[in-house]
Motif scaffolding. Sequence first.
Motif, PDB file in Angstrom:
ATOM      1  N   TYR A 188      22.703 -32.544 110.861  1.00 26.87           N
ATOM      2  CA  TYR A 188      21.388 -32.253 111.408  1.00 26.87           C
ATOM      3  C   TYR A 188      20.368 -31.933 110.307  1.00 26.87           C
ATOM      4  N   PRO A 189      19.140 -32.463 110.419  1.00 26.34           N
ATOM      5  CA  PRO A 189      18.051 -31.930 109.595  1.00 26.34           C
ATOM      6  C   PRO A 189      17.630 -30.580 110.156  1.00 26.34           C
ATOM      7  N   PHE A 190      17.270 -29.640 109.296  1.00 25.51           N
ATOM      8  CA  PHE A 190      16.907 -28.311 109.780  1.00 25.51           C
ATOM      9  C   PHE A 190      16.113 -27.564 108.724  1.00 25.51           C
ATOM     10  N   GLY A 191      15.457 -26.489 109.157  1.00 23.56           N
ATOM     11  CA  GLY A 191      14.835 -25.549 108.231  1.00 23.56           C
ATOM     12  C   GLY A 191      13.508 -25.996 107.638  1.00 23.56           C
ATOM     13  N   VAL A 192      13.061 -25.236 106.643  1.00 15.83           N
ATOM     14  CA  VAL A 192      11.754 -25.436 106.018  1.00 15.83           C
ATOM     15  C   VAL A 192      11.686 -26.764 105.267  1.00 15.83           C
ATOM     16  N   VAL A 193      12.716 -27.098 104.514  1.00 17.27           N
ATOM     17  CA  VAL A 193      12.668 -28.309 103.685  1.00 17.27           C
ATOM     18  C   VAL A 193      12.528 -29.555 104.546  1.00 17.27           C
ATOM     19  N   ALA A 194      13.250 -29.628 105.661  1.00 14.99           N
ATOM     20  CA  ALA A 194      13.122 -30.787 106.551  1.00 14.99           C
ATOM     21  C   ALA A 194      11.697 -30.914 107.071  1.00 14.99           C
ATOM     22  N   ARG A 195      11.049 -29.796 107.368  1.00 15.24           N
ATOM     23  CA  ARG A 195       9.670 -29.837 107.858  1.00 15.24           C
ATOM     24  C   ARG A 195       8.717 -30.289 106.756  1.00 15.24           C
TER      25      ARG A 195
END
Length: 298
Positions: free
Chosen positions: A76-83
Amino acid sequence: MNASTAITQAPTMLSARQLRLVGAGEQIELHPGEISFSTRIWAQLSLPYRDPGDAPHWTRQNGSLSVTVTPGSAGYPFGVVARYLLIWMSTEAVRTQDRHLNPGPSLNAFLRALGLNTSGASGRRVMDQLHRLATCSITIEDTRVTERARHVSGANIHVASRYQLTFPRMAGEQASASIVLSEDYFADVMASPVPVYAAALKALSGSPMRLDLYVWLCYRMATLSKPVTISWAQLQTQFGAQYSQPRQFKAKLREHLEAVRVIYPRARVAVTDAGLRLHPSPTHVTRARPKRKVTRLG
């Protein structure tokens, strides 16, 4: 006046982070800087805050809209870096009018463009989240129920249709990447990009909920024509499904909303017992501003 009263009325000392936030808000008001872009999808919905792990899929709801993320081979993509990566993709697509994205000549240049430090740990996180974004599947659905029928419409999309990621195995070698956005995702980006200030995203870094609240308010204030109340139940399905206790979610959302309002003070938002009361407000990125160069987040 007794001692306890004096203590109660003493001014609250701001933390170092709060002082930095106030300074960033003042600077943005005076010199807003460059514009980045989100998409309608991620302004209304969002990715996981933390890695859902082995869950077969992950869902978040916003009114009649829902997003379901199914992980690919990388997870899964997740968190601040993915955003940050999603905003970089949207910004580059708007800037170049092209779905073929080039992160730059080196990983360090890409990290700087994202507003991150150039450490090895940052590089690994960015390449990992880029791989996760490139391989996951996303289903967007709009479900509406009337007296006569239940209407469901939706789309199955991928962020990328092609990708080339190089992960070096030897210390000192540079990672590299190229991304081709899928036609559906590129079309959504270009149909109605949501302008946000890159400096605001940087100031609110460290919390995916803060970033989501800021982008959401930028989107809502650009489309809001009359006051509306978003209930706490609705807000929790959109921003805080991972909180088992509504009280914990309310406290966390209020904390992050305070930070967002320092950066976007013209957003007229009232915290009520029923939820958040949104009033039509000036957009954070001024609509009538002259055309200017759009650069990467950072």
